[in-house]
Design a protein around this motif. Sequence first.
Motif, PDB file in Angstrom:
ATOM      1  N   THR A 172      25.328  28.720  69.915  1.00 39.00           N
ATOM      2  CA  THR A 172      23.893  28.491  69.907  1.00 39.00           C
ATOM      3  C   THR A 172      23.166  29.746  70.379  1.00 39.00           C
ATOM      4  OG1 THR A 172      24.186  26.161  70.329  1.00 39.00           O
ATOM      5  CG2 THR A 172      22.031  27.066  70.805  1.00 39.00           C
ATOM      6  N   SER A 173      22.273  30.209  69.516  1.00 43.01           N
ATOM      7  CA  SER A 173      21.522  31.405  69.866  1.00 43.01           C
ATOM      8  C   SER A 173      20.170  31.003  70.431  1.00 43.01           C
ATOM      9  CB  SER A 173      21.338  32.294  68.634  1.00 43.01           C
ATOM     10  OG  SER A 173      20.639  31.586  67.636  1.00 43.01           O
ATOM     11  N   PRO A 174      19.604  31.807  71.328  1.00 44.47           N
ATOM     12  CA  PRO A 174      18.294  31.479  71.876  1.00 44.47           C
ATOM     13  C   PRO A 174      17.254  31.412  70.759  1.00 44.47           C
ATOM     14  CG  PRO A 174      19.270  33.375  72.996  1.00 44.47           C
ATOM     15  CD  PRO A 174      20.151  33.038  71.838  1.00 44.47           C
ATOM     16  N   VAL A 175      16.295  30.523  70.930  1.00 42.61           N
ATOM     17  CA  VAL A 175      15.234  30.352  69.940  1.00 42.61           C
ATOM     18  C   VAL A 175      13.943  30.853  70.548  1.00 42.61           C
ATOM     19  CG1 VAL A 175      13.970  28.645  68.588  1.00 42.61           C
ATOM     20  CG2 VAL A 175      16.411  28.366  68.958  1.00 42.61           C
ATOM     21  N   THR A 176      13.234  31.679  69.811  1.00 42.36           N
ATOM     22  CA  THR A 176      11.967  32.191  70.317  1.00 42.36           C
ATOM     23  C   THR A 176      10.897  31.113  70.236  1.00 42.36           C
ATOM     24  OG1 THR A 176      11.147  32.976  68.186  1.00 42.36           O
ATOM     25  CG2 THR A 176      12.555  34.500  69.447  1.00 42.36           C
ATOM     26  N   GLU A 177       9.819  31.279  70.984  1.00 37.95           N
ATOM     27  CA  GLU A 177       8.717  30.313  70.971  1.00 37.95           C
ATOM     28  C   GLU A 177       8.124  30.189  69.572  1.00 37.95           C
ATOM     29  OE1 GLU A 177       4.440  29.745  73.151  1.00 37.95           O
ATOM     30  OE2 GLU A 177       6.056  30.683  74.275  1.00 37.95           O
ATOM     31  N   ASN A 178       8.005  31.300  68.842  1.00 39.19           N
ATOM     32  CA  ASN A 178       7.482  31.258  67.471  1.00 39.19           C
ATOM     33  C   ASN A 178       8.376  30.448  66.549  1.00 39.19           C
ATOM     34  OD1 ASN A 178       5.110  32.601  67.768  1.00 39.19           O
ATOM     35  ND2 ASN A 178       5.844  34.554  66.957  1.00 39.19           N
ATOM     36  N   GLU A 179       9.710  30.592  66.656  1.00 35.34           N
ATOM     37  CA  GLU A 179      10.624  29.819  65.824  1.00 35.34           C
ATOM     38  C   GLU A 179      10.459  28.325  66.097  1.00 35.34           C
ATOM     39  OE1 GLU A 179      14.497  32.597  65.065  1.00 35.34           O
ATOM     40  OE2 GLU A 179      14.205  31.845  67.095  1.00 35.34           O
ATOM     41  N   ALA A 180      10.287  27.952  67.355  1.00 37.04           N
ATOM     42  CA  ALA A 180      10.106  26.549  67.702  1.00 37.04           C
ATOM     43  C   ALA A 180       8.827  25.999  67.087  1.00 37.04           C
ATOM     44  CB  ALA A 180      10.087  26.371  69.215  1.00 37.04           C
ATOM     45  N   LYS A 181       7.768  26.764  67.139  1.00 34.95           N
ATOM     46  CA  LYS A 181       6.500  26.304  66.577  1.00 34.95           C
ATOM     47  C   LYS A 181       6.577  26.178  65.066  1.00 34.95           C
ATOM     48  CE  LYS A 181       3.572  27.996  70.279  1.00 34.95           C
ATOM     49  NZ  LYS A 181       2.557  28.947  70.675  1.00 34.95           N
ATOM     50  N   GLN A 185      12.241  21.894  71.055  1.00 38.54           N
ATOM     51  CA  GLN A 185      12.041  22.444  72.394  1.00 38.54           C
ATOM     52  C   GLN A 185      13.250  23.311  72.683  1.00 38.54           C
ATOM     53  OE1 GLN A 185      11.493  18.722  74.535  1.00 38.54           O
ATOM     54  NE2 GLN A 185       9.298  19.100  74.594  1.00 38.54           N
ATOM     55  N   GLY A 186      13.063  24.628  72.680  1.00 43.91           N
ATOM     56  CA  GLY A 186      14.192  25.540  72.789  1.00 43.91           C
ATOM     57  C   GLY A 186      15.038  25.404  71.544  1.00 43.91           C
ATOM     58  N   ASN A 187      16.354  25.178  71.713  1.00 43.79           N
ATOM     59  CA  ASN A 187      17.192  24.969  70.537  1.00 43.79           C
ATOM     60  C   ASN A 187      17.440  23.485  70.265  1.00 43.79           C
ATOM     61  OD1 ASN A 187      18.994  24.480  72.672  1.00 43.79           O
ATOM     62  ND2 ASN A 187      20.720  25.324  71.571  1.00 43.79           N
ATOM     63  N   LYS A 188      16.856  22.591  71.056  1.00 53.20           N
ATOM     64  CA  LYS A 188      16.994  21.143  70.873  1.00 53.20           C
ATOM     65  C   LYS A 188      15.948  20.630  69.890  1.00 53.20           C
ATOM     66  CE  LYS A 188      20.235  20.818  73.914  1.00 53.20           C
ATOM     67  NZ  LYS A 188      21.592  20.808  73.427  1.00 53.20           N
ATOM     68  N   VAL A 189      16.364  19.687  69.041  1.00 53.66           N
ATOM     69  CA  VAL A 189      15.476  19.117  68.030  1.00 53.66           C
ATOM     70  C   VAL A 189      15.569  17.598  68.101  1.00 53.66           C
ATOM     71  CG1 VAL A 189      14.966  18.992  65.554  1.00 53.66           C
ATOM     72  CG2 VAL A 189      15.863  21.116  66.526  1.00 53.66           C
ATOM     73  N   THR A 190      14.424  16.908  68.083  1.00 52.28           N
ATOM     74  CA  THR A 190      14.368  15.450  68.039  1.00 52.28           C
ATOM     75  C   THR A 190      13.353  15.045  66.982  1.00 52.28           C
ATOM     76  OG1 THR A 190      12.663  15.347  69.749  1.00 52.28           O
ATOM     77  CG2 THR A 190      14.961  15.169  70.488  1.00 52.28           C
ATOM     78  N   GLY A 191      13.404  13.785  66.568  1.00 52.90           N
ATOM     79  CA  GLY A 191      12.407  13.318  65.615  1.00 52.90           C
ATOM     80  C   GLY A 191      12.807  12.048  64.908  1.00 52.90           C
ATOM     81  N   LYS A 192      12.206  11.851  63.742  1.00 57.43           N
ATOM     82  CA  LYS A 192      12.419  10.672  62.920  1.00 57.43           C
ATOM     83  C   LYS A 192      12.713  11.128  61.497  1.00 57.43           C
ATOM     84  CE  LYS A 192      10.439   6.317  61.494  1.00 57.43           C
ATOM     85  NZ  LYS A 192       9.328   5.395  61.536  1.00 57.43           N
TER      86      LYS A 192
END
Length: 175
Positions: free
Chosen positions: A45-54, A76-83
């Motif tokens: 897992t590579s760090p995710v920049t704030e721009n990539e998250a947005k 949020q960071g490299n974590k993803v949640t949703g539907k």
Amino acid sequence: MIKMMSIAAIILITACNQPSKATTETSSSTSQTDTNTSLPPSPETSPVTENEAKVLTGCYMQVLKRDTFATTLVQQGNKVTGKLSFNNYEKDASSGTVTGNIENGIVKLLYTFNAEGMTSKMEVYFKHEPGKLTRGTGPMEPKGDLMVFKDPATVAYNNNTMMQIPCEQLPGKYK
């Protein structure tokens, strides 16, 4: 178990045999969904920049003839949640929550969904590019109560692309 495999096969066959015809607009709207299940993080897992998250956070949709596929994701960071929802014409629809992570532009999710009155779980992968998510396909197999890709390294990303849309344009049943 056989019923869960049949549902997963129907979802994959439907998604794999349809050409993409989505038309949409890009937005940075957000929505949040809570879930308690997650895939284990990968050591790469590579760090995710704030721009990539947005860029990833938002709503995505694809309409193929009478089938509709939609997702709302929050990163949020490299974590993803949703539907995630698959509304297949004259076939079983499924809808549920997703949770997972993003690694090198690949969103790896655990999809916990309801179909035919049953709750099932399966891996779902998307290749993320700005404004779109392309679904990964490949052979799957059961692992306990979960359907997983047999070989994640061979997952193909073809024509099954959901385009990012303003969340207010997403029909209510997919939010």
